[in-house]
Design a protein around this motif. Structure first.
Motif, PDB file in Angstrom:
ATOM      1  N   VAL A 168     -39.767  48.745 -33.978  1.00 59.76           N
ATOM      2  CA  VAL A 168     -40.369  49.540 -35.051  1.00 59.76           C
ATOM      3  C   VAL A 168     -41.227  50.665 -34.475  1.00 59.76           C
ATOM      4  O   VAL A 168     -41.068  51.826 -34.846  1.00 59.76           O
ATOM      5  N   LEU A 169     -42.130  50.314 -33.560  1.00 61.52           N
ATOM      6  CA  LEU A 169     -43.025  51.322 -32.996  1.00 61.52           C
ATOM      7  C   LEU A 169     -42.438  52.029 -31.782  1.00 61.52           C
ATOM      8  O   LEU A 169     -43.030  52.979 -31.276  1.00 61.52           O
ATOM      9  N   LYS A 170     -41.283  51.544 -31.294  1.00 60.34           N
ATOM     10  CA  LYS A 170     -40.591  52.122 -30.119  1.00 60.34           C
ATOM     11  C   LYS A 170     -41.527  52.195 -28.912  1.00 60.34           C
ATOM     12  O   LYS A 170     -41.578  53.196 -28.204  1.00 60.34           O
ATOM     13  N   SER A 171     -42.277  51.126 -28.658  1.00 59.14           N
ATOM     14  CA  SER A 171     -43.230  51.079 -27.553  1.00 59.14           C
ATOM     15  C   SER A 171     -42.875  49.920 -26.618  1.00 59.14           C
ATOM     16  O   SER A 171     -43.210  48.780 -26.882  1.00 59.14           O
ATOM     17  N   SER A 172     -42.225  50.239 -25.524  1.00 53.92           N
ATOM     18  CA  SER A 172     -41.847  49.194 -24.577  1.00 53.92           C
ATOM     19  C   SER A 172     -43.028  48.765 -23.704  1.00 53.92           C
ATOM     20  O   SER A 172     -43.003  47.706 -23.094  1.00 53.92           O
ATOM     21  N   ILE A 173     -44.048  49.567 -23.629  1.00 55.47           N
ATOM     22  CA  ILE A 173     -45.233  49.232 -22.829  1.00 55.47           C
ATOM     23  C   ILE A 173     -45.929  48.000 -23.408  1.00 55.47           C
ATOM     24  O   ILE A 173     -46.339  47.112 -22.690  1.00 55.47           O
ATOM     25  N   MET A 174     -46.034  47.922 -24.709  1.00 57.43           N
ATOM     26  CA  MET A 174     -46.725  46.818 -25.370  1.00 57.43           C
ATOM     27  C   MET A 174     -45.966  45.503 -25.213  1.00 57.43           C
ATOM     28  O   MET A 174     -46.576  44.450 -25.111  1.00 57.43           O
ATOM     29  N   VAL A 175     -44.675  45.559 -25.225  1.00 55.47           N
ATOM     30  CA  VAL A 175     -43.855  44.351 -25.172  1.00 55.47           C
ATOM     31  C   VAL A 175     -44.160  43.547 -23.910  1.00 55.47           C
ATOM     32  O   VAL A 175     -44.243  42.323 -23.945  1.00 55.47           O
ATOM     33  N   ASP A 176     -44.375  44.220 -22.794  1.00 49.72           N
ATOM     34  CA  ASP A 176     -44.657  43.544 -21.527  1.00 49.72           C
ATOM     35  C   ASP A 176     -46.014  42.844 -21.532  1.00 49.72           C
ATOM     36  O   ASP A 176     -46.234  41.927 -20.768  1.00 49.72           O
ATOM     37  N   LYS A 177     -46.924  43.301 -22.390  1.00 48.84           N
ATOM     38  CA  LYS A 177     -48.281  42.768 -22.381  1.00 48.84           C
ATOM     39  C   LYS A 177     -48.508  41.655 -23.389  1.00 48.84           C
ATOM     40  O   LYS A 177     -49.585  41.093 -23.432  1.00 48.84           O
ATOM     41  N   ILE A 178     -47.519  41.330 -24.191  1.00 49.22           N
ATOM     42  CA  ILE A 178     -47.679  40.267 -25.177  1.00 49.22           C
ATOM     43  C   ILE A 178     -47.441  38.925 -24.471  1.00 49.22           C
ATOM     44  O   ILE A 178     -46.349  38.665 -23.986  1.00 49.22           O
ATOM     45  N   PRO A 179     -48.477  38.072 -24.416  1.00 45.75           N
ATOM     46  CA  PRO A 179     -48.344  36.813 -23.676  1.00 45.75           C
ATOM     47  C   PRO A 179     -47.490  35.772 -24.399  1.00 45.75           C
ATOM     48  O   PRO A 179     -47.363  35.789 -25.618  1.00 45.75           O
ATOM     49  N   ARG A 180     -46.906  34.895 -23.593  1.00 44.86           N
ATOM     50  CA  ARG A 180     -46.143  33.760 -24.117  1.00 44.86           C
ATOM     51  C   ARG A 180     -46.733  32.500 -23.509  1.00 44.86           C
ATOM     52  O   ARG A 180     -47.263  32.523 -22.402  1.00 44.86           O
ATOM     53  N   MET A 181     -46.626  31.397 -24.221  1.00 44.84           N
ATOM     54  CA  MET A 181     -47.185  30.133 -23.737  1.00 44.84           C
ATOM     55  C   MET A 181     -46.103  29.271 -23.109  1.00 44.84           C
ATOM     56  O   MET A 181     -44.937  29.317 -23.524  1.00 44.84           O
ATOM     57  N   LYS A 182     -46.505  28.476 -22.134  1.00 42.88           N
ATOM     58  CA  LYS A 182     -45.584  27.500 -21.557  1.00 42.88           C
ATOM     59  C   LYS A 182     -45.499  26.318 -22.502  1.00 42.88           C
ATOM     60  O   LYS A 182     -46.494  25.889 -23.077  1.00 42.88           O
ATOM     61  N   ILE A 183     -44.279  25.817 -22.640  1.00 45.20           N
ATOM     62  CA  ILE A 183     -44.057  24.674 -23.520  1.00 45.20           C
ATOM     63  C   ILE A 183     -43.768  23.463 -22.640  1.00 45.20           C
ATOM     64  O   ILE A 183     -42.809  23.439 -21.884  1.00 45.20           O
ATOM     65  N   GLY A 184     -44.620  22.473 -22.727  1.00 47.95           N
ATOM     66  CA  GLY A 184     -44.428  21.259 -21.937  1.00 47.95           C
ATOM     67  C   GLY A 184     -43.311  20.403 -22.517  1.00 47.95           C
ATOM     68  O   GLY A 184     -42.985  20.481 -23.701  1.00 47.95           O
ATOM     69  N   ARG A 185     -42.709  19.615 -21.650  1.00 46.81           N
ATOM     70  CA  ARG A 185     -41.664  18.702 -22.112  1.00 46.81           C
ATOM     71  C   ARG A 185     -42.276  17.339 -22.380  1.00 46.81           C
ATOM     72  O   ARG A 185     -43.133  16.872 -21.634  1.00 46.81           O
ATOM     73  N   SER A 186     -41.798  16.694 -23.435  1.00 46.78           N
ATOM     74  CA  SER A 186     -42.299  15.363 -23.745  1.00 46.78           C
ATOM     75  C   SER A 186     -41.633  14.337 -22.827  1.00 46.78           C
ATOM     76  O   SER A 186     -40.506  14.529 -22.370  1.00 46.78           O
ATOM     77  N   LEU A 187     -42.348  13.274 -22.571  1.00 49.61           N
ATOM     78  CA  LEU A 187     -41.811  12.223 -21.718  1.00 49.61           C
ATOM     79  C   LEU A 187     -40.783  11.395 -22.491  1.00 49.61           C
ATOM     80  O   LEU A 187     -40.898  11.227 -23.704  1.00 49.61           O
TER      81      LEU A 187
END
Length: 169
Positions: A38-57
């Motif tokens: 929408v905003l055509k901003s690839s710079i911002m995409v790199d800075k959006i954090p993602r969380m690690k998802i742990g696996r259940s035992l």
């Protein structure tokens, strides 16, 4: 445009709202889409954090539960599959692709070909499992695969082995 806003929002969702990592990653993906498409901003995409998802035992069964699972089937084929999985520590696909030629009754060893990580390994066969396998082989007379599928010389499907285990549980 403020590069810190999406990061602050993700941290807010994590710390204040205490949302699950999967939910936060869904929001991150939506924000990435918004900034990139929408905003055509690839710079911002790199800075959006993602969380690690742990696996259940995996579920841990008690000794009584294991005895019930292993004795749930009267069918020698199904019982052999369950006993190999538990007694030899074989994975579903390893059981499926196990060939009659991989069993060495003289040394009570079983060769697992292309196991996890595409590696071969040997496992010991317990005497009780050996007896069960000998009875199974005498009764069913498998040719190539230890556990033939519907057609001879084809392995059982993963789904079939999964159903055998689910039924036993």
């Amino acid at each position: 445009e403020n590069a810190q806003e999406p990061k602050k929002y993700i941290l807010y969702l994590k710390d204040s709202k205490e949302l699950a990592p999967r939910t936060i990653n869904l929001v991150s993906a939506a924000l990435s889409f918004f900034y990139e498409k929408v905003l055509k901003s690839s710079i911002m995409v790199d800075k959006i954090p993602r969380m690690k998802i742990g696996r259940s035992l995996p579920a841990v069964y008690s000794e009584i539960d294991i005895q019930k699972i292993l004795s749930a089937h009267d069918n020698p084929k199904h019982r052999s599959i369950l006993c190999l999985a538990y007694g030899c520590g074989l994975r579903l696909n390893e059981i499926r692709l196990l060939k009659k030629s991989h069993i060495d009754f003289s040394s009570d060893m079983l060769k697992v070909v292309s196991g996890k990580g595409n590696k071969d390994r040997y496992v010991m066969i317990d005497p009780s499992i050996r007896t069960l396998l000998e009875q199974y082989i005498t009764l069913y007379k498998p040719s190539t695969y230890l556990f033939d599928g519907i057609e001879k010389d084809t392995p059982l499907t993963k789904r079939t082995i999964g159903k055998i285990f689910d039924h036993a549980c």
